[in-house]
Scaffold this active site. Sequence first.
Site, short mmCIF file in Angstrom:
data_model
loop_
_atom_site.label_atom_id
_atom_site.label_comp_id
_atom_site.label_asym_id
_atom_site.label_seq_id
_atom_site.Cartn_x
_atom_site.Cartn_y
_atom_site.Cartn_z
N ALA A 158 0.87 -1.18 0.00
CA ALA A 158 0.00 0.00 0.00
C ALA A 158 0.90 1.23 0.00
O ALA A 158 2.05 1.16 0.45
CB ALA A 158 -0.88 -0.03 1.24
N GLY A 168 0.54 -5.09 0.68
CA GLY A 168 -0.59 -5.14 -0.26
C GLY A 168 -0.22 -5.76 -1.60
O GLY A 168 -1.09 -6.27 -2.31
N GLU A 201 -0.52 -9.38 -1.06
CA GLU A 201 -1.95 -9.64 -0.86
C GLU A 201 -2.71 -9.58 -2.20
O GLU A 201 -3.61 -10.37 -2.45
CB GLU A 201 -2.51 -8.65 0.16
CG GLU A 201 -1.89 -8.90 1.54
CD GLU A 201 -2.13 -7.76 2.53
OE1 GLU A 201 -1.81 -6.59 2.19
OE2 GLU A 201 -2.64 -8.03 3.61
N GLU A 217 4.32 -5.17 7.19
CA GLU A 217 3.54 -4.11 7.84
C GLU A 217 3.93 -3.91 9.30
O GLU A 217 3.82 -2.82 9.85
CB GLU A 217 2.03 -4.43 7.75
CG GLU A 217 1.44 -4.36 6.35
CD GLU A 217 1.51 -5.64 5.56
OE1 GLU A 217 2.32 -6.54 5.91
OE2 GLU A 217 0.77 -5.75 4.56
N1 CAA Z 1 4.64 3.22 -0.52
C1 CAA Z 1 5.08 4.40 -1.04
N2 CAA Z 1 6.26 4.54 -1.64
C2 CAA Z 1 7.06 3.45 -1.70
C3 CAA Z 1 6.67 2.20 -1.18
C4 CAA Z 1 5.40 2.12 -0.57
N3 CAA Z 1 4.92 0.97 -0.08
N4 CAA Z 1 7.67 1.31 -1.38
C5 CAA Z 1 8.65 1.99 -2.02
N5 CAA Z 1 8.28 3.28 -2.22
C6 CAA Z 1 9.04 4.35 -2.85
C7 CAA Z 1 10.18 4.82 -1.94
O1 CAA Z 1 9.69 5.75 -1.01
C8 CAA Z 1 11.12 5.43 -2.96
O2 CAA Z 1 10.63 6.70 -3.32
P1 CAA Z 1 11.64 7.99 -3.29
O3 CAA Z 1 12.66 7.65 -4.34
O4 CAA Z 1 10.73 9.11 -3.67
O5 CAA Z 1 12.21 8.06 -1.91
C9 CAA Z 1 10.96 4.53 -4.18
O6 CAA Z 1 9.70 3.85 -4.01
C10 CAA Z 1 12.05 3.46 -4.28
O7 CAA Z 1 12.09 2.76 -3.06
P2 CAA Z 1 13.44 2.53 -2.23
O8 CAA Z 1 14.39 3.67 -2.45
O9 CAA Z 1 13.06 2.23 -0.81
O10 CAA Z 1 14.00 1.24 -2.99
P3 CAA Z 1 14.94 0.11 -2.39
O11 CAA Z 1 15.34 -0.73 -3.56
O12 CAA Z 1 16.00 0.69 -1.54
O13 CAA Z 1 14.00 -0.76 -1.40
C11 CAA Z 1 11.95 -1.93 -0.78
C12 CAA Z 1 12.92 -1.49 -1.92
C13 CAA Z 1 12.66 -2.96 0.12
C14 CAA Z 1 10.75 -2.57 -1.45
C15 CAA Z 1 11.55 -0.71 0.05
O14 CAA Z 1 11.11 0.32 -0.83
C16 CAA Z 1 10.44 -0.97 1.05
O15 CAA Z 1 10.69 -1.54 2.10
N6 CAA Z 1 9.21 -0.51 0.72
C17 CAA Z 1 8.07 -0.59 1.64
C18 CAA Z 1 7.54 -2.00 1.75
C19 CAA Z 1 6.39 -2.05 2.75
O16 CAA Z 1 6.55 -1.75 3.91
N7 CAA Z 1 5.20 -2.48 2.27
C20 CAA Z 1 4.01 -2.57 3.10
C21 CAA Z 1 3.19 -1.32 2.94
S1 CAA Z 1 1.81 -1.28 4.06
C22 CAA Z 1 0.64 -2.30 3.39
O17 CAA Z 1 0.79 -2.84 2.32
C23 CAA Z 1 -0.62 -2.47 4.22
C24 CAA Z 1 -1.59 -3.47 3.73
O18 CAA Z 1 -1.48 -4.66 3.93
C25 CAA Z 1 -2.78 -3.01 3.05
#
Ligand code: CAA
Length: 258
Positions: free
Chosen positions: A65, A109, A112, A132
């Site tokens: 998400a 998400g 999911e 999460e």
């Molecule tokens: N939401 C918004 N933006 C996101 C994102 C997310 N879930 N995941 C990545 N991005 C964005 C980053 O903020 C970054 O943007 P900027 O360049 O503007 O800073 C861009 O995508 C690239 O990401 P990274 O620089 O972090 O890339 P990386 O290769 O270093 O890492 C990753 C990749 C491990 C996937 C890391 O981005 C990450 O951990 N992302 C979040 C994963 C996460 O926590 N997902 C769960 C979300 S909550 C959810 O999904 C709830 C539900 O069940 C409904």
Amino acid sequence: MAYETIIVEIEDDIALIRLNRPEALNALNGTLINELSSALTEADHNDKVRCIIITGSEKAFAAGADIKEMSQKSYVDVYTEDLFGAQIEAITRVRKPIIAAVSGYALGGGCELAMMCDFIIAAENAKFGQPEINLGVVAGIGGTQRLTRIIGKSKAMDMNLTGRFMDAAEAERAGLVSRVVPTAKLIPEAMAAARKIAEKSQIAVRTVKEAVNRSYETTLREGLLFERRAFHALFATEDQKEGMAAFLEKREAQFRDR
Ligand code: CAA
């Protein structure tokens, strides 16, 4: 129809829906969820489409998400809009088969969404996770429910409590994905699987989907009865006569979806 966050292509009876927010690793924001949901409804109603594939980029199927969009919301906000409620669940009401072709990150998400599809084909570089917990929340679209039914309690607890990622080989061993293919071959392999499905009688295809999904919702006895009645019902179709005659006459069946 032109979309902002997804790309839809229709080729050989297959609708290929590509999530396309490279700047956010295909994070599921409100626009993407709305667009995905309308593209799926459209594909479900389009007579030229017999199977659907959802994919992302090589780096990310979807990284979850959209955290930026959610971070400042209150309980009242998310409860009132029913965040990740009916809109995304609409995916599970699509009657045509949906394959998730997953390369790179399928997190939160994203994992999911892949689980809401009918089966998952993973590229060798795929990584699945429910991180999460690292954000101080829990999964909200099935990460504690669908994942537990698919891979069992121990692994689901591990994934949801530690937030660790599972690679493609472990995901295949755990039964989360149906097969793992070389990363460069993901789309050709998913298209080949979709074409195989598209060749079958679409009445039988939809019945398979209904029957397998029923196994998640009911007891074994009721599920077996549902399956047997569905099997019986297909004897009312021309495709059953054609399929069995073709076998006996040692030729390819020509199904007409009747
Ligand atoms: N939401 C918004 N933006 C996101 C994102 C997310 N879930 N995941 C990545 N991005 C964005 C980053 O903020 C970054 O943007 P900027 O360049 O503007 O800073 C861009 O995508 C690239 O990401 P990274 O620089 O972090 O890339 P990386 O290769 O270093 O890492 C990753 C990749 C491990 C996937 C890391 O981005 C990450 O951990 N992302 C979040 C994963 C996460 O926590 N997902 C769960 C979300 S909550 C959810 O999904 C709830 C539900 O069940 C409904």
